[in-house]
Design a protein around this motif. Structure first.
Motif, short mmCIF file in Angstrom:
data_model
loop_
_atom_site.label_atom_id
_atom_site.label_comp_id
_atom_site.label_asym_id
_atom_site.label_seq_id
_atom_site.Cartn_x
_atom_site.Cartn_y
_atom_site.Cartn_z
N GLN A 155 0.83 -1.21 0.00
CA GLN A 155 0.00 0.00 0.00
C GLN A 155 0.86 1.26 0.00
O GLN A 155 0.58 2.22 -0.72
CB GLN A 155 -0.92 -0.01 1.22
CG GLN A 155 -1.97 -1.09 1.22
CD GLN A 155 -2.83 -1.04 2.48
OE1 GLN A 155 -3.22 0.02 2.93
NE2 GLN A 155 -3.14 -2.21 3.04
N SER A 156 1.91 1.23 0.80
CA SER A 156 2.79 2.39 0.88
C SER A 156 3.47 2.67 -0.45
O SER A 156 3.52 3.82 -0.92
CB SER A 156 3.85 2.16 1.97
OG SER A 156 4.79 3.21 1.99
N TYR A 157 3.96 1.61 -1.10
CA TYR A 157 4.63 1.81 -2.38
C TYR A 157 3.66 2.19 -3.48
O TYR A 157 4.00 2.95 -4.39
CB TYR A 157 5.46 0.58 -2.75
CG TYR A 157 6.87 0.66 -2.18
CD1 TYR A 157 7.91 1.23 -2.90
CD2 TYR A 157 7.14 0.22 -0.89
CE1 TYR A 157 9.17 1.33 -2.38
CE2 TYR A 157 8.40 0.32 -0.35
CZ TYR A 157 9.42 0.89 -1.10
OH TYR A 157 10.68 1.00 -0.56
N ARG A 158 2.45 1.67 -3.43
CA ARG A 158 1.45 2.07 -4.43
C ARG A 158 1.21 3.58 -4.35
O ARG A 158 1.15 4.27 -5.37
CB ARG A 158 0.15 1.30 -4.21
CG ARG A 158 -0.96 1.74 -5.19
CD ARG A 158 -2.26 1.00 -4.94
NE ARG A 158 -2.20 -0.39 -5.35
CZ ARG A 158 -2.18 -1.42 -4.53
NH1 ARG A 158 -2.22 -1.21 -3.20
NH2 ARG A 158 -2.13 -2.66 -4.98
N GLN A 159 1.09 4.08 -3.12
CA GLN A 159 0.84 5.50 -2.94
C GLN A 159 2.04 6.34 -3.36
O GLN A 159 1.89 7.36 -4.04
CB GLN A 159 0.51 5.77 -1.47
CG GLN A 159 0.22 7.24 -1.16
CD GLN A 159 -0.11 7.46 0.31
OE1 GLN A 159 0.05 6.56 1.13
NE2 GLN A 159 -0.58 8.66 0.64
N GLN A 160 3.23 5.90 -2.97
CA GLN A 160 4.41 6.71 -3.27
C GLN A 160 4.78 6.69 -4.74
O GLN A 160 5.22 7.71 -5.29
CB GLN A 160 5.58 6.23 -2.40
CG GLN A 160 5.36 6.48 -0.92
CD GLN A 160 6.57 6.13 -0.09
OE1 GLN A 160 7.50 6.90 0.02
NE2 GLN A 160 6.54 4.93 0.51
N ILE A 161 4.60 5.55 -5.40
CA ILE A 161 4.87 5.49 -6.83
C ILE A 161 3.94 6.43 -7.58
O ILE A 161 4.32 7.09 -8.55
CB ILE A 161 4.73 4.05 -7.36
CG1 ILE A 161 5.86 3.18 -6.79
CG2 ILE A 161 4.74 4.01 -8.88
CD1 ILE A 161 5.69 1.70 -7.05
N GLY A 162 2.69 6.51 -7.11
CA GLY A 162 1.71 7.37 -7.77
C GLY A 162 1.88 8.84 -7.46
O GLY A 162 1.51 9.70 -8.28
N ASN A 163 2.46 9.17 -6.31
CA ASN A 163 2.51 10.57 -5.87
C ASN A 163 3.90 11.20 -5.93
O ASN A 163 4.03 12.42 -6.09
CB ASN A 163 1.97 10.70 -4.44
CG ASN A 163 0.52 10.32 -4.34
OD1 ASN A 163 -0.24 10.43 -5.30
ND2 ASN A 163 0.10 9.83 -3.17
N VAL A 164 4.94 10.38 -5.77
CA VAL A 164 6.29 10.94 -5.66
C VAL A 164 6.99 11.01 -7.01
O VAL A 164 7.70 11.98 -7.29
CB VAL A 164 7.13 10.10 -4.67
CG1 VAL A 164 8.57 10.58 -4.64
CG2 VAL A 164 6.52 10.17 -3.27
N VAL A 165 6.78 10.00 -7.85
CA VAL A 165 7.46 9.94 -9.14
C VAL A 165 6.55 10.54 -10.22
O VAL A 165 5.36 10.21 -10.29
CB VAL A 165 7.82 8.49 -9.50
CG1 VAL A 165 8.61 8.44 -10.80
CG2 VAL A 165 8.62 7.84 -8.37
N ASN A 166 7.12 11.42 -11.06
CA ASN A 166 6.36 12.00 -12.16
C ASN A 166 5.87 10.88 -13.08
O ASN A 166 6.67 10.10 -13.62
CB ASN A 166 7.25 12.98 -12.93
CG ASN A 166 6.50 13.68 -14.06
OD1 ASN A 166 6.24 13.09 -15.09
ND2 ASN A 166 6.17 14.94 -13.84
N GLN A 167 4.56 10.80 -13.27
CA GLN A 167 3.97 9.66 -13.98
C GLN A 167 4.33 9.62 -15.46
O GLN A 167 4.57 8.54 -16.02
CB GLN A 167 2.44 9.67 -13.80
CG GLN A 167 2.00 9.51 -12.34
CD GLN A 167 2.43 8.19 -11.74
OE1 GLN A 167 1.86 7.15 -12.01
NE2 GLN A 167 3.48 8.22 -10.91
#
Length: 404
Positions: A235-247
């Protein structure tokens, strides 16, 4: 000596001398290279040369390369002939998401304070990166590898010890093939040496049409069982991949990684003029990782005299995050096998500083393999090899058990 934590079994493939020990064990080999080139081991033990403190502050740099800018963060500056530790993260992550847990682990900090540490972010993957303009051509995997030579040149590194995960492991392996004289050793976590076939490509394309980009990347990082259980880590990585890295930038990196070619390596002697990694290599994978098959195949293609294989129990798809203690212990022995770390504090074993004469030393991982034999809860299952199991480090033959 009371064993704390977990055990790692190191299959050295060598006949090691039987030695007894009081607290620690020393393994001697006929050939050992100096702990630092051009310096005597005894001299190092009696001096502070190897213990010079590096800067504690991380400094950010944008390095110009023939294929665009690279964002890197570095701590310390080159000193003598000591190599730099250079990292490269997996797709979907950046150096913080990929390596913070591992490098912030206390025992790992005890190791890395002796080295310059340089974290490399793939183009556009760092925190706060601007979106690439429309039509931007993301560098190929070969070009990403070639860009690292500009980093080495910029900071004046003589050579590096690379630590890469997934896509980053592929990039570092490619870099070592292109510039073998610049690479002292490699730790390759979750590496897949194979390019995508048409079936894999079609499956990835279909997945991208039915899933969000973060979920597609998660299937690369975690096995289905982990995704279904939807752990707190997932869950944590799903959120951070979506919010921290430019998609948009991530999509370009993801597309390029999935269009990579075979690493084109073969075990020496299997084909004429076989090309392989010339430096010592430690391959790492969790026993429940989607990359397991690829890492096993990579192991079959490398020189067995310089390759170590570490399969970590109960670590899932991100062993550097879920099992930093085990990985730190393995990395310490990997460095010692190359002749580094003359003096290291090991609180678990002695409660203080341990001189190199008392450190367990290993030669260059010749025909060796590591297998973790402990579970997360610290239980001690039977080792899968014929070594003896005891509260201390007992007699060693082909297998060595190390408490993590």
């Amino acid at each position: 000596m009371k064993v704390l934590g977990h055990k790692i079994e190191l299959l050295t493939g060598l006949l090691l001398h039987d030695l007894t020990m009081a607290g620690l064990q020393e393994l001697r080999f006929p050939e050992e290279k100096p702990l630092l080139r051009g310096q005597d081991a005894a001299e190092l033990e009696n001096s502070d040369t190897f213990l010079l403190a590096v800067d504690t502050d991380w400094k950010e740099h944008d390095i110009e390369t023939p294929y665009g800018l690279l964002h890197v963060v570095i701590r310390g500056s080159p000193k003598g002939n000591r190599p730099a530790i250079l990292t490269y993260h997996d797709v979907g992550l950046n150096h913080k998401l990929c390596f913070n847990t591992f490098f912030n682990f206390e025992d790992m900090q005890e190791i890395t304070k002796h080295f310059v540490v340089c974290h490399v972010d793939a183009p556009g993957q760092q925190v706060g990166a601007s979106q690439f303009p429309q039509g931007y051509q993301f560098p190929s995997m070969e070009q990403l590898a070639a860009m690292l030579s500009s980093v080495v040149q910029h900071f004046g590194f003589k050579y590096v010890i690379g630590i890469g995960v997934g896509a980053g492991a592929y990039v570092l392996a490619k870099f070592a093939l292109i510039f073998p004289d610049l690479v002292e050793g490699l730790v390759l976590i979750n590496i897949d040496p194979n390019g995508k076939g048409w079936i894999d490509w079609a499956a990835t394309k279909l997945s991208s049409l039915t899933s969000t980009l973060p979920d597609t990347v998660l299937s690369h990082l975690f096995r289905q069982e982990e995704l279904v259980s939807n752990t707190e880590l997932v869950q944590s990585y799903r959120q951070q991949i979506g919010n921290v890295v430019n998609q948009a930038n991530l999509q370009l990196f993801w597309n390029m990684y999935n269009s990579r070619r075979d690493l084109d390596i073969n075990r020496p002697g299997t084909v004429p003029n076989a090309k392989t990694l010339r430096c010592p290599v430690m391959l790492v994978v969790g026993d429940n990782a989607p990359a397991e098959e690829g890492v096993v195949e990579c192991n079959s293609k490398l020189d067995p005299t310089t390759t170590t294989f570490l399969k970590m129990a109960d670590s899932g798809g991100l062993p550097q995050v879920t099992q930093p203690g085990k990985l730190t212990e393995a990395f310490k022995y990997f460095l010692q096998g190359m002749g580094y770390i003359a003096y290291l504090k090991d609180r678990r074993l002695s409660g203080g500083a341990v001189p190199s004469a008392s450190m367990t030393r290993l030669a260059r991982s010749r025909t060796s393999s590591l297998t973790s034999a402990s579970s997360v809860d610290g239980s001690r299952p039977q080792a899968c090899t014929h070594s003896e199991s005891s509260e201390g480090l007992g007699q060693v033959n082909h297998t060595m058990e190390v408490s993590c």
